[in-house]
Structure formats: C-alpha cells, structure tokens
Design a protein around this motif. Structure first.
Motif, PDB file in Angstrom:
ATOM      1  N   SER A   1      61.121 134.728  17.300  1.00  0.00           N
ATOM      2  CA  SER A   1      60.140 135.568  16.946  1.00  0.00           C
ATOM      3  C   SER A   1      59.948 136.886  17.700  1.00  0.00           C
ATOM      4  CB  SER A   1      58.664 134.654  17.239  1.00  0.00           C
ATOM      5  OG  SER A   1      57.514 135.568  17.008  1.00  0.00           O
TER       6      SER A   1
ATOM      7  N   PRO B   1      53.590 133.752  15.352  1.00  0.00           N
ATOM      8  CA  PRO B   1      54.793 133.672  15.097  1.00  0.00           C
ATOM      9  C   PRO B   1      55.510 132.589  13.799  1.00  0.00           C
ATOM     10  CG  PRO B   1      54.133 133.561  17.193  1.00  0.00           C
ATOM     11  CD  PRO B   1      53.038 133.748  16.395  1.00  0.00           C
TER      12      PRO B   1
ATOM     13  N   GLU C   1      55.126 134.668  10.874  1.00  0.00           N
ATOM     14  CA  GLU C   1      56.381 135.809  10.728  1.00  0.00           C
ATOM     15  C   GLU C   1      57.654 134.795  10.346  1.00  0.00           C
ATOM     16  OE1 GLU C   1      58.243 138.968  13.916  1.00  0.00           O
ATOM     17  OE2 GLU C   1      57.778 136.817  14.691  1.00  0.00           O
TER      18      GLU C   1
ATOM     19  N   ALA D   1      59.817 129.067  14.302  1.00  0.00           N
ATOM     20  CA  ALA D   1      59.999 130.054  14.926  1.00  0.00           C
ATOM     21  C   ALA D   1      60.162 129.696  16.487  1.00  0.00           C
ATOM     22  CB  ALA D   1      58.691 131.211  15.071  1.00  0.00           C
TER      23      ALA D   1
END
Length: 330
Positions: free
Chosen positions: A149, A175, A178, A187
């Motif tokens: 991340s 995170p 993402e 992540a």
C-alpha cells in the motif's frame, strides 16, 4: 481477503451482553455513547474449534484475554468486568452454540459514557462477547494476491500497534480499498521507515532459503497470537530457523514464499505481490507444511503438544483456560 472464512449471512440468535446471554436484537447502546461516537472499545478475535469428539476448544484463550486487558490498560480504559467473568461468558456461549461447528468469538470492552475518565466513578463501561459460526473456505490453499500500500502503518508514538482497538482498524480501510482498486485481495503496509509491517488484518512471514523471517514488534505490528503459535510450529515441529528482523519492501520480491496469518485468516499463502509472482504461484513447501500442521492441531486431528487449548466446553461446568491476572490492568 480472498479465501477468508465464511460466516452465516444472518446474525446468531444470542450474544453475551453485560452479564448475561441475551437475544441478539436486545444488545443495544445509544448512538451518543463513546462506543458509537468515537469507537471507544478494545476487542479480541478468538477461535473455538469443534473437535471430532463434538466439544468446542478455545484456541489460546488465556493469551487473547491477557492481550484484551493489556489493550485496555494501555488506553487507561477502566473495565467493569474481570477476565474471569469473560471466561465464564465464553463458556456460556459455547454451551449455547454446541454442535454448530467452528466459532469466531469476539469479546469487546467498551466505554459507554465518560470520554476521558480513568476510573469507574465517572465512567460507564460495558462488555459483550459475540459468537459467530464460521467455516473454512474450500479453496483455502489457493493463495491470495497482495499489493504494498501507499498508505503507512502508524507507529508507537501515534497509536500503539500493541493496542487492539476498534478505532485503530479504521487505519486499514483505505489500504484495503486501495488493494481492491488495484485488483489485489489484500494490502501490506510499510512503516514510516519503509519497512514491512503487516497486512490489514494479519501478520506476515517470508521464506528465503532455509530461513523464515517475520517483522519484529518494533517494526510496528500487532503482537499476533497466531504469529507466536506459528513460530512454535515452524521451529519445534518443522525444525526451521525463524528470525525476527526488519524487511525492506524490495526483499519481498525476492522471497521464495510469503504467507499471512491471523486468528480469523489462520494461514494464507501469498502467490503474488505487486503483480510479481511469489515462488511458483502456489503455496510453497514451508507454507503448506506450517498450514497443515497448524490446522491439524486446531481441528483436533494432531495432538496439541503446546497447550494452546483449554479444557473442552460443552456444559456449564467446563471452563476455558483462565488468563493470569494483569497487575497493571484485546
């Protein structure tokens, strides 16, 4: 996380809430409590495995409850219930959920009123323990794809990773989102020094040659109980050297194997990091051996030589292993 345990879509019928087993729908707090407005709670995730004899056995119950009250102590959060009370609560829940397979237990201590109170004279606190039937996914050995991340893991001087608090887990939301946006399942976070810490809900191990490496507590990780159990398995059962040291990001790309571990995740192989294959894109031999040994003990198919489990709990006379008292008091 891909391959994560499967929980029933409907909530269970009962929960232990402030001293008694109650209907799930009756375990409520007001929206203006500290629990609701600021996430003022500390919690643990504990596994109770139903063994072939039909009894539930709690995995590392004493260690989890010790960590729960250590989290409360680090936050200077007063508690209305003792560790012994939570031991009894867990046992009562195991009686209520007898025969329903493996369980995920979630004991939580929370603040209802008194934002900065440090004693019970001006603070109202509570506790609950939820039990949720959970099953292992069929493709547990397939592995997951992860990314590193761009978000960082907060250090000890921000909010100690040693504190397992509900509010701290908000730091994992971005995170994880993402990772999903990038087509990954999970992540891995770095600390402010650029060293590997952990995933959003699991500790990390890396295999390079004959060594197994895991980040130290000083890197900014939760003191994982599954992590500690796996170190025992790796060293004592598999005869491998486990080294706790800092791991730079780029070293992950050179790893022969990487796997994640946690109470709910158990042991999960990582088959790709940032689009780069890890090993053969399958669970490596160390990961597979550690996972099989660990799950065999958890499922009651291999003798527990480590003393991870308390006594079986199926009637009100049984008790899980009691946690030792914490002098300065998950």
């Amino acid at each position: 996380m891909a391959g994560e345990p499967v929980m029933a879509p409907e909530p269970p019928p009962v929960i232990w809430f402030n001293g008694a087993i109650r209907p799930w729908a009756e375990a409520t707090v007001h929206v203006w409590t500290e629990l609701a407005t600021r996430g003022a709670n500390v919690f643990e995730g504990i596994r109770a495995y139903q063994h072939p004899d039909g009894h539930h056995r709690v995995l590392s119950g004493a260690a989890h409850l010790r960590r729960l009250f250590e989290s409360a102590a680090l936050l200077r959060m007063p508690t209305a219930y003792s560790q012994e009370a939570l031991v009894a609560a867990i046992d009562d829940l195991l009686v209520a959920f007898a025969g329903q397979g493996h369980l995920y237990l979630r004991p939580t201590l929370y603040v209802e009123h008194g934002r900065n109170g440090v004693d019970l004279s001006d603070t109202v606190t509570g506790a609950y323990v939820a039990a949720l039937p959970v099953r292992r996914p069929d493709k547990v050995s397939d592995g997951i794809r992860v990314c590193v991340s761009t978000w960082r893991r907060g250090g000890d001087l921000v909010f100690s990773p040693l504190i397992k608090a509900g509010s701290a887990y908000h730091a994992f939301r971005l995170p994880l989102l993402e990772a999903r946006d990038m087509g990954a399942d999970e992540a891995i976070l770095l600390n402010e020094q650029g060293r590997v810490t952990e995933a959003t809900g699991a500790n990390l191990f890396m295999v390079r040659g004959e060594q197994v490496i895991t980040p130290p507590l000083s890197a900014g990780i939760l003191a994982g109980i599954t992590r500690s159990n796996l170190i025992e398995v790796l060293e004592q059962d598999l005869g491998l050297e486990v080294i706790e040291r800092d791991i730079p990001r780029t070293e992950l790309y050179l790893a022969d194997e990487v796997f994640l571990c946690g109470t709910l995740a158990e042991v999960v192989p990582v088959v790709a990091i940032d689009g780069r294959s890890v090993g053969t894109c399958l669970a490596g031999p160390v990961t597979a051996a550690a996972r099989n040994r660990y799950l065999g003990i958890c499922d009651g198919l291999i003798p527990d030589t480590y003393g991870w489990f308390g006594v079986p709990a199926r009637s009100p006379t049984h008790r899980v292993a009691e946690a030792p008292t914490i002098d300065n008091a998950r």
